[in-house]
Design a protein around this motif. Structure first.
Motif, PDB file in Angstrom:
ATOM      1  N   ILE A   1      -3.422   7.248   3.508  1.00 33.71           N
ATOM      2  CA  ILE A   1      -3.509   5.589   3.792  1.00 33.71           C
ATOM      3  C   ILE A   1      -2.174   4.964   3.856  1.00 33.71           C
ATOM      4  O   ILE A   1      -2.321   3.847   4.513  1.00 33.71           O
TER       5      ILE A   1
ATOM      6  N   ASN B   1       0.638  -1.276  -0.065  1.00 35.30           N
ATOM      7  CA  ASN B   1      -0.058   0.029   0.162  1.00 35.30           C
ATOM      8  C   ASN B   1       0.995   1.055  -0.084  1.00 35.30           C
ATOM      9  O   ASN B   1       0.473   2.187  -0.460  1.00 35.30           O
TER      10      ASN B   1
ATOM     11  N   TRP C   1     -10.358   0.723   2.808  1.00 35.72           N
ATOM     12  CA  TRP C   1     -10.219   1.703   2.072  1.00 35.72           C
ATOM     13  C   TRP C   1     -10.035   1.677   0.410  1.00 35.72           C
ATOM     14  O   TRP C   1      -9.854   2.664  -0.179  1.00 35.72           O
ATOM     15  N   TRP C   2      -9.621   0.262   0.264  1.00 36.98           N
ATOM     16  CA  TRP C   2      -9.039   0.078  -1.157  1.00 36.98           C
ATOM     17  C   TRP C   2     -10.402  -0.984  -1.639  1.00 36.98           C
ATOM     18  O   TRP C   2     -10.861  -1.852  -1.054  1.00 36.98           O
TER      19      TRP C   2
ATOM     20  N   THR D   1      -6.750  -1.780   7.038  1.00 34.57           N
ATOM     21  CA  THR D   1      -5.721  -2.326   5.937  1.00 34.57           C
ATOM     22  C   THR D   1      -5.352  -3.918   6.369  1.00 34.57           C
ATOM     23  O   THR D   1      -4.433  -4.351   5.812  1.00 34.57           O
TER      24      THR D   1
ATOM     25  N   ARG E   1      -5.915   2.136  12.260  1.00 32.68           N
ATOM     26  CA  ARG E   1      -5.825   1.961  11.128  1.00 32.68           C
ATOM     27  C   ARG E   1      -5.896   0.389  10.280  1.00 32.68           C
ATOM     28  O   ARG E   1      -6.326   0.162   9.606  1.00 32.68           O
TER      29      ARG E   1
ATOM     30  N   ARG F   1      -6.816   9.682   2.521  1.00 36.40           N
ATOM     31  CA  ARG F   1      -7.926   8.560   2.791  1.00 36.40           C
ATOM     32  C   ARG F   1      -9.286   9.053   2.227  1.00 36.40           C
ATOM     33  O   ARG F   1      -9.685  10.116   2.387  1.00 36.40           O
TER      34      ARG F   1
END
Ligand code: 15L
Length: 262
Positions: A255, A110, A214-215, A179, A175, A118
């Motif tokens: 991110i 990442n 987030w992805w 992730t 976080r 973000r």
């Protein structure tokens, strides 16, 4: 591509390598191990540096695919990143070209796009977002992705670059609720990347089915990846311990989180 019979795992002694050594054989892969340090209990592992072209070429003979994990896994002085990550990855692709290996799964990160802001909830970052490395380490992952693209176009070596999030036994920060990639999902993702009918170079994100992701996981799902874990089961405990992220916390803004300040 049919299921690989034999897979060379570089960086086999590391954390992700250790997760995969325990899991990929169950998916039907026969592993050949490569690391610069000896691996306890693995007398057949090749102990060599990834910049040792002859050792790499020897290790790749008869191999169907390579999972390339070797390298420094965090920020480090540029000369160290240059040797282990940039030159090392070049040598892996050169050895594959010379020995006829046609599939590589590259452990990107990442942090190749770590300075991306973000995203708002429900608008995950896509794999086509521009590279925005947050460190020399992230820059080396951009190099690896671009090298994979070159060797796909020029030499017909297919690569899936996995932009791995946080691959640890459990999420340990707020976080990581977004992730985290569980060890079991990591093996599922690598298996999909080894066996999917990929042609050329593809980038996918590597995370579990996290409710706060987030992805965009769709590209990985298209390879057949079916994540089973979700960091959300750790949310109550982590939020009670750490609270929600403050607006000015790099984990909130970018991110790549704390890497943007390393
Ligand atoms: C990475 O790329 C590192 O290798 C890993 O140790 C974690 O720091 C991870 O990223 C992360 O972003 O959490």
């Amino acid at each position: 591509m049919s299921d690989p019979q034999t897979v060379l795992l570089t960086g086999a002694a590391g954390l992700v390598g250790t997760f995969l050594r325990a899991r990929l054989p169950e998916q039907g892969h026969r592993l050949r191990l490569f690391d610069r340090v000896p691996i306890p209990g693995e007398p057949d592992a090749v102990t060599a540096d990834v910049r040792d072209a002859a050792a790499l070429a020897d290790a790749m003979r008869g191999v169907d695919a390579v999972v390339h994990l070797a390298g420094i896994a965090t920020e480090a002085p540029f000369p160290d990143i240059l040797g282990s990550n940039i030159e090392g990855t070049y040598h892996v692709y050169e050895a594959a070209r010379r020995t006829g290996v046609r599939r590589i799964v590259f452990a990107s990160s990442n942090h190749a796009v770590g300075f991306t802001g973000r995203p708002p909830a429900g608008e995950p970052v896509g794999v086509d977002t521009p590279q925005r490395p947050d460190t020399y380490y992230g820059l080396s992952k951009c190099f690896g992705e671009n090298l994979a693209s070159l060797y796909a176009d020029r030499h017909g070596i297919d690569t899936v670059s996995l932009r791995i999030g946080s691959c640890f036994p459990e999420p340990t920060t707020v976080r990581m609720l977004s992730t985290w990639l569980s060890p079991d999902d990591c093996a599922r993702l690598v298996h999909a990347a080894l066996t999917a009918p990929v042609s050329g170079h593809q980038v996918v994100y590597g995370i579990s089915a996290n409710s706060r992701a987030w992805w965009d996981l769709e590209p990985a799902r298209r390879l057949g990846y079916r994540p089973q874990d979700d960091a959300e089961e750790y949310a109550a405990g982590l939020l009670a311990e750490h609270g929600e992220l403050a607006e000015d916390d790099p984990d909130h803004r970018y991110i790549g989180g704390a890497f943007t300040r390393m």
